[in-house]
Design an enzyme around this catalytic site. Structure first.
Site, short mmCIF file in Angstrom:
data_model
loop_
_atom_site.label_atom_id
_atom_site.label_comp_id
_atom_site.label_asym_id
_atom_site.label_seq_id
_atom_site.Cartn_x
_atom_site.Cartn_y
_atom_site.Cartn_z
N GLY A 208 -3.25 6.05 13.70
CA GLY A 208 -2.30 6.83 14.49
C GLY A 208 -2.02 8.20 13.88
O GLY A 208 -1.93 9.20 14.60
N CYS B 285 -3.78 -0.12 8.66
CA CYS B 285 -4.93 0.42 9.41
C CYS B 285 -4.47 1.03 10.73
O CYS B 285 -4.97 2.09 11.14
CB CYS B 285 -5.96 -0.68 9.65
SG CYS B 285 -6.73 -1.30 8.14
N ASP B 286 -3.55 0.38 11.42
CA ASP B 286 -3.00 0.94 12.65
C ASP B 286 -2.28 2.25 12.38
O ASP B 286 -2.45 3.25 13.09
CB ASP B 286 -2.02 -0.04 13.29
CG ASP B 286 -2.70 -1.15 14.07
OD1 ASP B 286 -3.86 -0.96 14.48
OD2 ASP B 286 -2.08 -2.21 14.26
N LEU B 287 -1.44 2.24 11.35
CA LEU B 287 -0.65 3.43 11.04
C LEU B 287 -1.54 4.60 10.62
O LEU B 287 -1.32 5.75 11.03
CB LEU B 287 0.36 3.12 9.93
CG LEU B 287 1.45 2.11 10.31
CD1 LEU B 287 2.19 1.63 9.07
CD2 LEU B 287 2.42 2.71 11.31
#
Length: 403
Positions: free
Chosen positions: A176, A171-173
């Site tokens: 980003g 989810c972070d990647l």
């Protein structure tokens, strides 16, 4: 020799307030493309990920993985003097990137509305858990929180088993990557209009986009997608199988590949079986087909199956470890593992540039910075004298690192 001045984003100045992974991954992509990334970190520990193991010579390898091509300045944005410095920097910046909880920047007086008055051409990118609008706008979220909240964990894991977190912080990647795309699109729009704008993305938005065909399937059928293990809800056989000495994955994503795979496995008679003749039938009857295939896969080694399937033009891959893939000749040929010299940690391996440009290739200009490594250098560039910098340090508004 790469001419940095020819890179796509050369001349773009980014004030990067990103922390942990979503923001840093976004600015890493912009930096690889030539942008000048000024990483603004809070006093003390700096970016949260600097404290996350494993470490080499006291430096976090997690931090190092997402922070090349950046210069670090320590600036206390919680103090009025720090906010004033930031406003001065914004006047000549192209991009501000932040992944604070929605509302934090506004409380400091340096949110989007305030900054675009100072610099109407500014592109301001906000990465939050849920987006800047809606009933959950001010709620925080982390990667595992969003894997659960978004529905991703409901379809990840073995059938009948509990929820499983993906092996990377997806989810972070995802957030980003979408943020970097949004920023580059906003910069392109600025070329036409002369105006900046707000780019608003979130962990939730990105993950819903990545759930993709599962959302469409539910909308059409009202059947709630569930776990498929290593398999696929829409294609069979399309999953991992255990060989005699390891694991392989078979991707028979159409009937032609299925027929070639079955023949190579000496299971050609299954291709005329009404239960398995088409993918639609194989999906319906996967519980009958998969055990037959698993039994056959257990009779040969991984290398034997890879060689056999390659000879029959069937996409079958070994399930490699990180160690194995980092030394694979294709990975090395594509320069996807690069070595950098860190001033404290020494030599580190990082992923290479995932985009290949024929005329304006990416470049690795700076190793991940130590905390505050470039504070003096950056402040000088924005017009602060050495005596002013010393005074700001005495007020604990800024600080310099050990390198």
């Amino acid at each position: 020799m790469i001419d940095v001045a020819e890179q796509p984003l050369h001349g773009i100045k980014v004030l990067d307030l990103g922390r942990a992974l979503a923001g840093p991954l976004c600015s890493l992509m912009l930096g690889d493309l030539g942008a000048d990334i000024i990483k603004i970190e809070p006093p003390g520990l700096g970016d949260d990920s600097r404290a996350w193991p494993p470490f080499k010579n006291g430096e976090s390898t997690y931090f190092a993985s997402a922070n090349r091509n950046k210069r670090s300045i320590v600036l206390d944005l919680g103090k009025p003097e720090g906010q004033d410095i930031f406003r001065k920097m914004v006047k000549s910046a192209d991009v501000v990137l932040e992944n604070y909880r929605h509302g934090v920047m506004d409380r400091w007086g340096i949110g989007y509305e305030a900054l675009c008055e100072l610099n109407p051409s500014l592109v301001y990118c906000s990465i939050t858990g849920f987006g800047r609008t809606g009933p959950y706008a001010t709620k925080p979220a982390t990667d595992i929180y969003m894997q659960a909240f978004s529905g991703l964990m409901s379809v990840t894991g073995e059938v009948g088993g509990g929820p499983i977190r993906t092996g990377v912080s997806i989810c972070d990647l995802t957030a980003g990557m979408f943020a970097s795309l949004g920023i580059t699109a906003a910069l392109q729009a600025r070329q036409k209009t002369g105006r900046g704008q707000l780019v608003d993305t979130s962990l939730l938005d990105g993950q819903l986009a990545y759930l993709s065909y599962l959302l469409t399937a539910f909308g059409a059928t009202k059947e709630v997608p569930g776990k498929s293990g290593s398999g696929h809800p829409s294609v069979v056989p399309y999953q991992a199988f255990q060989a005699s000495d390891g694991w392989v994955t078979l991707a028979a994503f159409n009937d032609r590949i299925w027929q070639r795979a079955a023949v190579a496995m000496e299971l050609g008679h299954l291709t005329s079986d009404p239960l398995f003749i088409t993918n639609v039938e194989r999906v319906k009857n996967r519980d009958e087909l998969i055990p037959i295939m698993q039994e056959r896969f257990s009779t040969k080694t991984v290398d034997e199956w890879v060689s056999l399937m390659e000879d029959n033009d069937v996409p079958l891959a070994p399930v490699n470890t990180i160690e194995q893939i980092m030394s694979h000749p294709q990975v090395l040929h594509r320069d996807m593992i690069q070595e950098i010299d860190h001033p404290v940690a020494g030599k580190l391996s990082v992923f290479g540039f995932p985009m290949k440009f024929s005329e304006t290739p990416c470049s690795n200009r700076y190793p991940p910075p130590t905390l505050g490594q470039h504070t003096n250098e950056i402040l000088n560039e924005f017009g602060f004298s050495d005596s002013e910098i010393s005074e700001l340090k005495n007020l604990f508004v800024v600080s310099s690192g050990k390198i």
